[in-house]
Design an enzyme around this catalytic site. Structure first.
Site, PDB file in Angstrom:
ATOM      1  N   TYR A  67      29.202  61.297  37.367  1.00  0.00           N
ATOM      2  CA  TYR A  67      28.929  60.464  35.945  1.00  0.00           C
ATOM      3  C   TYR A  67      28.492  61.145  35.059  1.00  0.00           C
ATOM      4  CZ  TYR A  67      24.410  57.963  36.984  1.00  0.00           C
ATOM      5  OH  TYR A  67      22.922  57.651  36.789  1.00  0.00           O
ATOM      6  N   TYR A 106      29.763  46.311  29.060  1.00  0.00           N
ATOM      7  CA  TYR A 106      28.619  46.196  30.044  1.00  0.00           C
ATOM      8  C   TYR A 106      27.907  44.659  29.772  1.00  0.00           C
ATOM      9  CZ  TYR A 106      25.816  49.157  33.344  1.00  0.00           C
ATOM     10  OH  TYR A 106      24.538  49.393  34.180  1.00  0.00           O
ATOM     11  N   GLU A 138      35.117  40.291  36.351  1.00  0.00           N
ATOM     12  CA  GLU A 138      34.929  40.516  34.867  1.00  0.00           C
ATOM     13  C   GLU A 138      35.724  39.712  34.625  1.00  0.00           C
ATOM     14  OE1 GLU A 138      34.438  44.411  32.607  1.00  0.00           O
ATOM     15  OE2 GLU A 138      34.019  45.646  34.459  1.00  0.00           O
ATOM     16  N   THR A 161      30.713  43.664  34.312  1.00  0.00           N
ATOM     17  CA  THR A 161      30.429  42.264  35.672  1.00  0.00           C
ATOM     18  C   THR A 161      29.386  41.278  35.364  1.00  0.00           C
ATOM     19  OG1 THR A 161      30.291  44.754  36.896  1.00  0.00           O
ATOM     20  CG2 THR A 161      29.229  43.052  37.620  1.00  0.00           C
ATOM     21  N   ASP A 197      35.966  48.959  28.845  1.00  0.00           N
ATOM     22  CA  ASP A 197      35.627  48.780  29.680  1.00  0.00           C
ATOM     23  C   ASP A 197      33.556  48.271  28.608  1.00  0.00           C
ATOM     24  OD1 ASP A 197      35.216  46.931  31.219  1.00  0.00           O
ATOM     25  OD2 ASP A 197      34.499  47.829  33.289  1.00  0.00           O
ATOM     26  N   HIS A 235      23.615  42.175  35.682  1.00  0.00           N
ATOM     27  CA  HIS A 235      24.688  43.423  36.074  1.00  0.00           C
ATOM     28  C   HIS A 235      23.596  45.175  35.138  1.00  0.00           C
ATOM     29  CE1 HIS A 235      27.391  45.996  38.006  1.00  0.00           C
ATOM     30  NE2 HIS A 235      27.259  46.678  36.994  1.00  0.00           N
ATOM     31  N   ARG A 262      16.527  53.198  38.272  1.00  0.00           N
ATOM     32  CA  ARG A 262      15.091  53.349  37.882  1.00  0.00           C
ATOM     33  C   ARG A 262      14.313  52.417  37.983  1.00  0.00           C
ATOM     34  NH1 ARG A 262      19.574  54.450  34.610  1.00  0.00           N
ATOM     35  NH2 ARG A 262      19.184  52.316  34.211  1.00  0.00           N
ATOM     36  N   ARG A 285      32.003  53.748  44.251  1.00  0.00           N
ATOM     37  CA  ARG A 285      29.772  54.229  43.710  1.00  0.00           C
ATOM     38  C   ARG A 285      29.679  55.733  44.568  1.00  0.00           C
ATOM     39  NH1 ARG A 285      29.661  50.094  40.100  1.00  0.00           N
ATOM     40  NH2 ARG A 285      30.075  47.984  41.197  1.00  0.00           N
ATOM     41  N   ASP A 336      37.298  44.697  38.559  1.00  0.00           N
ATOM     42  CA  ASP A 336      37.314  46.281  37.836  1.00  0.00           C
ATOM     43  C   ASP A 336      36.482  47.437  39.201  1.00  0.00           C
ATOM     44  OD1 ASP A 336      37.288  48.632  36.360  1.00  0.00           O
ATOM     45  OD2 ASP A 336      35.019  48.961  35.642  1.00  0.00           O
ATOM     46  N   LYS A 370      36.639  54.820  38.647  1.00  0.00           N
ATOM     47  CA  LYS A 370      37.336  54.048  37.743  1.00  0.00           C
ATOM     48  C   LYS A 370      38.743  53.751  37.113  1.00  0.00           C
ATOM     49  CE  LYS A 370      32.919  51.866  36.795  1.00  0.00           C
ATOM     50  NZ  LYS A 370      32.672  50.371  37.447  1.00  0.00           N
ATOM     51  N   GLU A 416      34.343  44.293  41.153  1.00  0.00           N
ATOM     52  CA  GLU A 416      33.082  44.525  39.911  1.00  0.00           C
ATOM     53  C   GLU A 416      34.029  43.022  39.213  1.00  0.00           C
ATOM     54  OE1 GLU A 416      30.513  48.610  38.349  1.00  0.00           O
ATOM     55  OE2 GLU A 416      31.958  47.606  36.829  1.00  0.00           O
ATOM     56  N   THR A 434      42.483  48.530  37.913  1.00  0.00           N
ATOM     57  CA  THR A 434      41.544  47.744  38.138  1.00  0.00           C
ATOM     58  C   THR A 434      42.997  46.659  38.213  1.00  0.00           C
ATOM     59  OG1 THR A 434      40.413  49.130  36.336  1.00  0.00           O
ATOM     60  CG2 THR A 434      40.721  46.857  35.893  1.00  0.00           C
ATOM     61  N   GLN A 462      31.723  57.977  41.647  1.00  0.00           N
ATOM     62  CA  GLN A 462      30.967  57.469  40.242  1.00  0.00           C
ATOM     63  C   GLN A 462      29.401  58.435  40.610  1.00  0.00           C
ATOM     64  OE1 GLN A 462      30.360  53.172  39.295  1.00  0.00           O
ATOM     65  NE2 GLN A 462      29.461  53.961  37.935  1.00  0.00           N
ATOM     66  N   GLU A 468      25.108  45.540  43.971  1.00  0.00           N
ATOM     67  CA  GLU A 468      23.994  44.673  43.550  1.00  0.00           C
ATOM     68  C   GLU A 468      23.249  43.934  45.167  1.00  0.00           C
ATOM     69  OE1 GLU A 468      24.607  42.746  39.604  1.00  0.00           O
ATOM     70  OE2 GLU A 468      26.439  43.307  40.054  1.00  0.00           O
TER      71      GLU A 468
END
Lengths: 431, 431
Positions: free
Chosen positions: A254, A135, A211, A362, A133, A140, A149, A247, A243, A263, A209, A267, A250, A376
């Site tokens: 992660y 990114y 995709e 995504t 997968d 996204h 962040r 959350r 996907d 994940k 997600e 899927t 995760q 999001e």
């Protein structure tokens, strides 16, 4: 292109499409290759064994690929063959077909091989070796980066230099229509506490997600990177993909090696593989951040326009209630093309096999209600209002989620059909 | 246990072992299942078709598994069958065998089925679906954490609560003896510069990771987690594994989704799968940090002692020179057992298939020269001195790396044999 077959104007499977899949039914058992056209599946096994391909010499030595329970053998024949088979099938179904005796005037074979889509079962179309997968959805990555962040450091320094990716779980790729259980796992109910002590719980932040994903056709060998300008010929075609993402699982698991259990439970993909050749008329520019450094030469494509204009949408239907389109996006919202992803993947010498699956990441827009994930839109706190008056921060049990995508216009859509699943409650486990 | 077959005292394949693999040779074509015993492979296809299993009723309905080109069909029969086949083969090879007519006194079949290991080619023993790499080597995780984040924050808060893992690349798992090319990729030659601009280069920090890995035997279904006290019965057996790692590619690419190209070019495994039953006498405590919170119930095993006492070593041989053992470790240096890893993997409902591969993570000790990676020994700057006078910060072209592991003692070793590969120069690519 008009067909002698009645094809609804809003069908994603117009004569311009001709996507390939694997079906089963009482008339197609146990599993056979097929194409989707309008409201029908054409059983290619029955079609081939009744001389349906008699006017296409190139496929004659390979007719056994249409008796396989996956599309792998057909995909492995390579793009020139796929192209000729698709064009031949378009010719067979055209109103002015040059081969009327093959199918248009062959009521017996039509009755045997043309099956209403409502009466067939779809299956994962390929035996998937590895599923990666990416990114590549810049918006996204930026949106999620802001949440974690802040806007200053939203994107990591590597993001505009290489298509970031992680290996994902192939065994749990399932076909549209398969319900999924909300996963259980470790979550941190009080992230501010010290020490951090997880609890075992059903996921409370179940997300989607949106995709696209590409299936690999022809393998490269171990130690044989694929040049970027040859990479598209290693791609069989595209599907839509959801996907599913837990959350809260995760967030706890992660670091430092990436998402894993968050994940690996499911899927969902659409059953019909749309060939790149069918999407050719819809090539359009992808994303390009203004201040981007030049890509390293191995990722530079001769083709400047390397995304596709495919409108996409996300629909949620609470159990027993009405539907709401919560998001509209477009496949142009990608920073890297599938050829760039495949080339980067193989640049170390990594070998790709027929049936390997590459997810795009995504696909989010920049505007409100264009995001490809719920996180999001809500940031885990600002609810989405649905048309039945209910609200969603994340998915609830009983929700039915459908992703859709179709390029083109009425009467000649090139689309994927529904990528659909309903959320069942978490399994009750005892220890 | 003495055998009528001459077995060297230092062989990892004593009568106490009986590991399974896939071989080919002029007498075993194209690929057939086999066991390793002393300096021989027993071709199980030839053995089965000449009534070698005549005294084992349980396997009679399943003899076709020994004609398969992988061990998947045999593994899928489940642990009780593997156990009986192993014990039967031990009985066949015992000096006081109860079935002398089957093999000991059957010179014709011996000549046909007993092939010198030096004359057979080994292959990856299973068709691998998904390969997951865990991070259960506590000392390795700590050592690497200190290098990246200092001793205070070396381990992430999740580390003692769950077996951290990432999906890895199945297609490039290769069998011991296959040389590998140093990978090319994006590296950051000047990490302090701003903006950070990568260059395309052969990896300059090529490293090893000393691991054990488990093959899955029987599948669980999607949505059916495996209880931890049943998980060992889903494991076919173990191999030694070298999870090659390009540290400079990894450092640049791995945020935020984990290692990708840094690991996808090759993973070397030993060809012979050692059954858990063969390792049973060597159960020993794993690691247990003193201040650890109680594990969540789904990870608690009834069995308190859940690691294995298997001495491990890493040897480097520069091209045309002599060998140096650079590290000695032990498989007890793991915080989680394979049953815990498998249960955590499936707790979300993720389905495991026959042939899936689970890596343990790098197995490092705490003392100098017990680490399972070169990075931990050198920190990229303090060279390891080899016995030929040369030094290594990371691997150089021409280096031959061998991992070894054997439990037990002379005359009855239960070992894996060599996990070996030689580093070839990077491919010269043109764009």
């Amino acid at each position: 292109m008009a067909s002698w077959l009645q094809i609804p104007k809003n069908s994603p499977f117009s004569l311009a499409n001709i996507p390939f899949g694997i079906i089963s039914s009482t008339k197609a058992s146990p599993r056979v290759p097929a194409i989707a056209i309008g409201e029908y599946a054409l059983n290619l096994s029955a079609f081939a064994s009744s001389s349906g391909f008699s006017q296409l010499p190139v496929i004659q030595p390979h007719l056994s690929v249409f008796s396989e329970p996956t599309l792998n053998a057909f995909a492995a024949l390579g793009r020139p063959v796929h192209r000729q088979v698709r064009e031949y099938l378009q010719a067979v179904f055209r109103a002015d077909t040059p081969y009327p005796q093959v199918f248009k005037d062959n009521a017996t074979l039509q009755k045997e091989a043309l099956l209403p889509l409502s009466e067939v079962t779809n299956h994962v179309p390929m035996q998937i070796g590895d599923y990666t997968d990416f990114y590549a959805g810049l918006n996204h990555a930026y949106n999620v980066g802001v949440l974690f962040r802040g806007p200053e450091n939203a994107l990591q320094p590597n993001y505009t230099h290489l298509p970031v990716a992680y290996h994902s779980r192939a065994s749990s790729v399932i076909v549209s229509g398969t319900p999924i259980h909300r996963p259980n796992g470790q979550i941190l109910t009080n992230p501010a506490a010290n020490p951090k002590i997880p609890t075992f719980s059903p996921c409370k932040k179940l997300d989607i997600e949106l995709e696209l994903a590409a299936f690999v056709s022809t393998p490269n060998g171990l130690g044989k990177p694929v040049p970027v300008n040859e990479a598209e010929d290693h791609i069989f075609g595209l599907v839509l993909m959801n996907d599913w993402s837990a959350r809260d699982i995760q967030a706890w698991e992660y670091v430092p090696l990436g998402p894993f259990n968050a994940k690996n439970f499911a899927t969902t993909i659409t059953p019909w593989v749309v060939l790149i050749d069918a999407l050719e008329p819809f090539r359009a520019p992808g994303l390009e951040p203004g201040d981007r450094e030049a890509l390293l030469p191995y990722l530079r494509e001769k083709r400047a326009v390397n995304a596709f204009n495919i409108p996409l949408e996300v629909e949620i239907t609470p159990k027993g209630s009405k539907s709401t389109i919560i998001s509209k996006s477009n496949a142009q919202n990608l920073l890297y093309s599938f050829p760039q992803m495949l080339t980067h993947h193989t640049i170390t010498g990594c070998n790709m096999n027929t049936g390997d699956l590459l997810g795009s990441g995504t696909i989010s827009g920049k505007e409100p209600q264009t995001q490809g994930s719920i996180l999001e839109q809500t940031n885990g706190k600002n609810p989405i209002k649905l048309s039945d008056g209910s609200e969603r921060i994340f998915l609830e049990d009983g929700d039915r989620v459908v992703l859709r995508g179709s390029a083109g216009e009425e009467g000649s859509y090139v689309g994927f059909g529904d990528c659909e699943a309903t959320i069942l409650p978490a399994l009750k486990l005892e220890f």
